[in-house]
Design an enzyme around this catalytic site. Structure first.
Site, PDB file in Angstrom:
ATOM      1  N   ASP A 146      30.890  37.848  36.086  1.00 51.34           N
ATOM      2  CA  ASP A 146      29.981  37.301  37.114  1.00 51.34           C
ATOM      3  C   ASP A 146      28.846  38.256  37.451  1.00 51.34           C
ATOM      4  OD1 ASP A 146      31.706  39.023  38.575  1.00 51.34           O
ATOM      5  OD2 ASP A 146      31.955  37.632  40.271  1.00 51.34           O
ATOM      6  N   SER A 154      41.528  36.981  46.254  1.00 49.96           N
ATOM      7  CA  SER A 154      40.349  36.817  47.117  1.00 49.96           C
ATOM      8  C   SER A 154      40.671  36.652  48.584  1.00 49.96           C
ATOM      9  CB  SER A 154      39.495  35.612  46.672  1.00 49.96           C
ATOM     10  OG  SER A 154      38.874  35.895  45.491  1.00 49.96           O
ATOM     11  N   ASP A 156      34.070  34.941  43.881  1.00 50.31           N
ATOM     12  CA  ASP A 156      35.104  34.670  44.881  1.00 50.31           C
ATOM     13  C   ASP A 156      34.575  33.795  46.012  1.00 50.31           C
ATOM     14  OD1 ASP A 156      36.276  36.464  43.198  1.00 50.31           O
ATOM     15  OD2 ASP A 156      36.455  38.078  44.659  1.00 50.31           O
ATOM     16  N   TYR A 190      36.297  49.476  39.310  1.00 48.83           N
ATOM     17  CA  TYR A 190      35.419  48.288  39.318  1.00 48.83           C
ATOM     18  C   TYR A 190      33.942  48.711  39.298  1.00 48.83           C
ATOM     19  CZ  TYR A 190      33.611  43.671  40.614  1.00 48.83           C
ATOM     20  OH  TYR A 190      32.935  42.469  40.629  1.00 48.83           O
TER      21      TYR A 190
HETATM   22  C1  GLA Z   1      36.666  40.648  41.744  1.00 47.64           C
HETATM   23  C2  GLA Z   1      35.222  40.455  42.212  1.00 47.64           C
HETATM   24  C3  GLA Z   1      34.578  39.279  41.489  1.00 47.64           C
HETATM   25  C4  GLA Z   1      34.739  39.388  39.980  1.00 47.64           C
HETATM   26  C5  GLA Z   1      36.195  39.678  39.615  1.00 47.64           C
HETATM   27  C6  GLA Z   1      36.376  39.942  38.138  1.00 47.64           C
HETATM   28  O1  GLA Z   1      37.436  39.554  42.149  1.00 47.64           O
HETATM   29  O2  GLA Z   1      35.174  40.248  43.598  1.00 47.64           O
HETATM   30  O3  GLA Z   1      33.214  39.191  41.837  1.00 47.64           O
HETATM   31  O4  GLA Z   1      33.883  40.357  39.445  1.00 47.64           O
HETATM   32  O5  GLA Z   1      36.708  40.785  40.334  1.00 47.64           O
HETATM   33  O6  GLA Z   1      36.054  38.798  37.399  1.00 47.64           O
END
Ligand code: GLA
Length: 337
Positions: free
Chosen positions: A19, A104, A147, A196
């Site tokens: 994303d 989320s 999310d 991340y």
């Molecule tokens: C987390 C982030 C999302 C996305 C995912 C991996 O959930 O909040 O924006 O990048 O990781 O796909």
């Protein structure tokens, strides 16, 4: 006025770590979520939580979101700072969603707080972007839009094909007789302090060399000079392709092929993107060997948390199932007087 806002968690069937480079994802909202219930009207926000220690106690003008204590209250503070509500809210937060498991819970909290504070849902994308900015302010982690957009744009019984460049959402009916399973690897995770941010930075370095990853092919990825960055590029380019391959497979009812693509996605996240853990790998492996399961993979950011599987509605599962069912609808608000 008393308000009750509810926002679901989400799980992503395929298309992870795509994303934030404008790629593709295929998430759905699940039947677990966060509820914020309270009275509007004061000029303070005061929210207690049944799951977390302490109280979020904030004025309507918040300047330093990152300094707010307790730490979970920063999500509330981020929303207050971005939304600038006219009046406050006093109430409680309840969650059926496990926290810090990659489902989320933070996006659900942000959206539920925003709705309870009077945010308009007339434009779900604009509200999703507001909540994404709130999350950035709360955590400092440059997370993508998947999310919050899923929580606000979810369609009952459908997966959502998200195009994170055009920001369009295309619902895709989940074939009949199939269920989505979320199972817990037993390890907590948080994006704060995870790799991340490092992955987001690595993708930016790849894009400086290759141009937008969304426009790159897996063949282009092989041209990246640095071997680590080449693997990151390989994951993103093949993952974008897998999202549309899963959409096509589900559209033609080929559940086995959709499942095989999920397994390939897991391998890519494990080997090329390096965001899996031994516990996630073991759970995916166990689900793959279960009769009636079409495919399984880690879901969301990785580094722990949950796995997702696609299975026959009649499949008997012997894993720690957190939720099992069909996609649910978006966040909602009820007003009572
Ligand atoms: C987390 C982030 C999302 C996305 C995912 C991996 O959930 O909040 O924006 O990048 O990781 O796909």
């Amino acid at each position: 006025m008393t308000v009750t806002a509810w926002a679901p968690g989400r799980v992503n069937l395929v298309g992870d770590h795509t994303d934030y480079t404008g790629g593709l994802a295929l998430p759905l909202a699940i039947g677990l979520g966060v509820e914020v219930r309270g009275d509007r009207g004061s000029d303070w926000v005061m929210l207690g939580s049944s799951a977390m220690e302490g109280v979020a106690e904030l004025p309507l003008v918040v300047s330093d979101v990152g300094a707010v204590e307790p730490a979970w209250a920063r999500y509330v503070a981020g929303v207050v700072a971005e939304l600038g509500p006219d009046d406050g809210l006093s109430g409680t937060i309840d969650s059926t969603l496990p926290l810090g498991r990659g489902l989320s819970s933070s996006a659900a909290l942000e959206v539920a707080v925003a709705l309870a504070l009077g945010a308009s849902v007339a434009n779900p994308l604009a509200l999703a972007q507001l909540c994404q900015r709130a999350e950035h302010r709360a955590t400092g982690v440059p997370s993508g839009i998947m999310d919050q957009l899923t929580v606000l744009a979810a369609v009952e019984d459908s997966l959502l094909r998200l195009d994170c460049r055009s920001l369009s959402v295309t619902p895709l009916a989940l074939p009949a007789g199939v269920e989505v399973v979320v199972a817990d690897s037993g390890t907590e995770r948080t994006l704060v302090g995870s790799a991340y941010g490092e992955r987001v930075a690595e993708c930016a370095r790849v894009e400086a060399e290759l141009g937008p990853l969304r426009d790159a092919t897996p063949q282009d990825a092989e041209r990246v000079a640095d071997p680590v960055l080449r693997r990151r590029a390989r994951h993103v380019t093949t993952e974008n392709a897998r999202v549309d391959a899963v959409v096509a497979a589900l559209g033609s009812g080929d559940l086995r092929h959709a499942g095989a693509l999920m397994v390939a996605s897991h391998a890519s996240l494990r080997d090329d993107y390096e965001v899996s853990t031994p516990a996630l790998d073991a759970l995916v492996q166990e689900l793959r060997g279960t009769p009636g399961v079409y495919g399984s993979r880690l879901t969301g950011a990785g580094f722990g948390g949950c796995v997702v599987a696609l299975c026959d509605a009649s499949a008997a599962l012997d894993v720690p199932v957190v939720w099992r069912g069909r996609p649910t609808g978006p966040a909602t608000l009820r007003r009572h007087t």
